[in-house]
Design a protein around this motif. Structure first.
Motif, short mmCIF file in Angstrom:
data_model
loop_
_atom_site.label_atom_id
_atom_site.label_comp_id
_atom_site.label_asym_id
_atom_site.label_seq_id
_atom_site.Cartn_x
_atom_site.Cartn_y
_atom_site.Cartn_z
N HIS A 104 56.45 84.41 -44.67
CA HIS A 104 55.26 84.08 -43.89
C HIS A 104 55.57 83.14 -42.72
N VAL A 105 56.78 82.57 -42.72
CA VAL A 105 57.19 81.64 -41.66
C VAL A 105 58.46 82.19 -41.02
N HIS B 192 60.29 84.21 -50.21
CA HIS B 192 59.27 83.16 -50.22
C HIS B 192 59.11 82.49 -48.86
N SER B 193 59.96 82.87 -47.90
CA SER B 193 59.90 82.32 -46.54
C SER B 193 59.28 83.28 -45.53
N GLU C 112 49.33 88.26 -51.35
CA GLU C 112 49.34 88.06 -49.90
C GLU C 112 50.71 88.31 -49.29
N LEU C 113 51.76 88.15 -50.09
CA LEU C 113 53.13 88.31 -49.61
C LEU C 113 53.63 89.75 -49.74
N PHE D 45 48.98 84.43 -54.39
CA PHE D 45 49.88 84.18 -53.26
C PHE D 45 50.98 85.24 -53.18
N TYR D 46 51.28 85.93 -54.28
CA TYR D 46 52.21 87.05 -54.20
C TYR D 46 51.51 88.31 -53.69
N SER E 41 54.27 78.12 -46.12
CA SER E 41 53.21 78.43 -45.17
C SER E 41 53.40 77.75 -43.82
N VAL F 35 55.37 79.93 -52.07
CA VAL F 35 55.43 80.64 -50.80
C VAL F 35 55.21 79.67 -49.65
N ALA G 196 54.82 91.90 -46.66
CA ALA G 196 56.07 91.44 -46.06
C ALA G 196 57.26 91.80 -46.95
#
Length: 273
Positions: free
Chosen positions: A212-213, A209-210, A256-257, A253-254, A117, A115, A260
């Motif tokens: 967060h940005v 996977h993008s 947290e995603l 980390f998934y 960041s 992911v 989104a």
């Protein structure tokens, strides 16, 4: 990419990794430092080469994930990937192992985590190299399967609430995220899982996977709009969402995603019409 596993796995894998170096005639060099999920793989530099070792319980050293990197040798040159130089299969302490020796990339992976960041600095031709690679890969005939039709029919309704009707298939990398891409020179890493998948699956994986940005998510959407902007890619996007939401309870980390990803789901037509 993944956390260091339990001490007993660390000891077993490092002992087997040392054995792999001996089998392939490699001198002891830098210590291996890249762990796969649950300690199933261990990788690291060996001078100007890179050694990757996969492990499996007795009788399980076979199948798609085991054979994927070796099978990728036959892919077209336009598919940019590390060159596999040698491999060795062996058993040690009741486990099966496959050691793969690659030409070492001069460039690092873009992100230590799948992911993203932060916004990476990538040249314009990086995007062209990625598109060329995925386009060349998409036309490769193969009996390998990256995403099973049974999984699509079961997991997409369960984890996304969307229905699935017609599926358009293509050949895909199968694990496209920022820890499997190098830069500033573009190479696609980790060829365990390549095979057939719904159209749009690879591009959707990179997009998710993008998320967060935002500027990189926007760039992925723009670069792959000819795929992601079509109705044919709907199932591929749904599958990518389902996989991440399914993994969220066990992969931090998934988790947290997940919010989104659910927001992205709301942009997709739930009826498929």
């Amino acid at each position: 990419m993944f956390p260091v596993p339990a001490p007993e796995i660390v000891d077993r894998m490092r002992s087997a990794y040392a054995h792999a170096r001996t089998l392939l005639g490699l001198a002891a060099d830098e210590k291996p430092r890249v762990w796969g999920y649950a300690g199933r793989t261990l990788s690291g530099p060996t001078g100007d080469t890179w050694l990757r070792m996969a492990s499996a319980p007795p009788g399980n050293g076979t199948g798609k994930l085991w054979e994927g990197p070796a099978a990728s040798r036959a892919l077209p040159e336009d598919v940019r990937r590390p060159r596999l130089l040698d491999l060795a299969d062996y058993e040690k302490d009741g486990w099966e192992y496959r050691a793969e020796l690659y030409v070492r990339s001069t460039d690092p992976v873009i992100s230590a985590s799948p992911v993203l960041s932060a916004t990476p600095t990538l040249p314009e031709d990086w995007w062209g190299g990625l598109r060329t690679s995925l386009t060349a890969l998409s036309s490769v005939p193969t009996g390998r399967i990256a995403v099973r039709e049974e999984y699509v029919g079961r997991a997409v309704p369960q984890f996304t609430g969307h229905a699935v009707d017609t599926i358009e298939w293509t050949t895909a990398h199968g694990d496209l995220h920022w820890a499997n891409l190098t830069g500033p020179t573009m190479l696609l890493m980790d060829w365990e899982g390549w095979g057939t998948a719904p159209v749009g699956y690879d591009a959707a994986c990179l997009l998710l996977h993008s998320l967060h940005v935002p500027d990189m998510a926007a760039r992925v959407r723009a670069e792959f709009n000819d795929v992601l902007g079509t109705q044919e890619s709907r199932v591929g996007q749904l599958v990518a969402c389902a996989e991440l939401l399914q993994a969220a309870p066990r992969v931090p980390f998934y988790a947290e995603l997940a919010g989104a990803v659910r927001a992205h789901l709301e942009t997709l037509d739930p009826t498929g019409t």
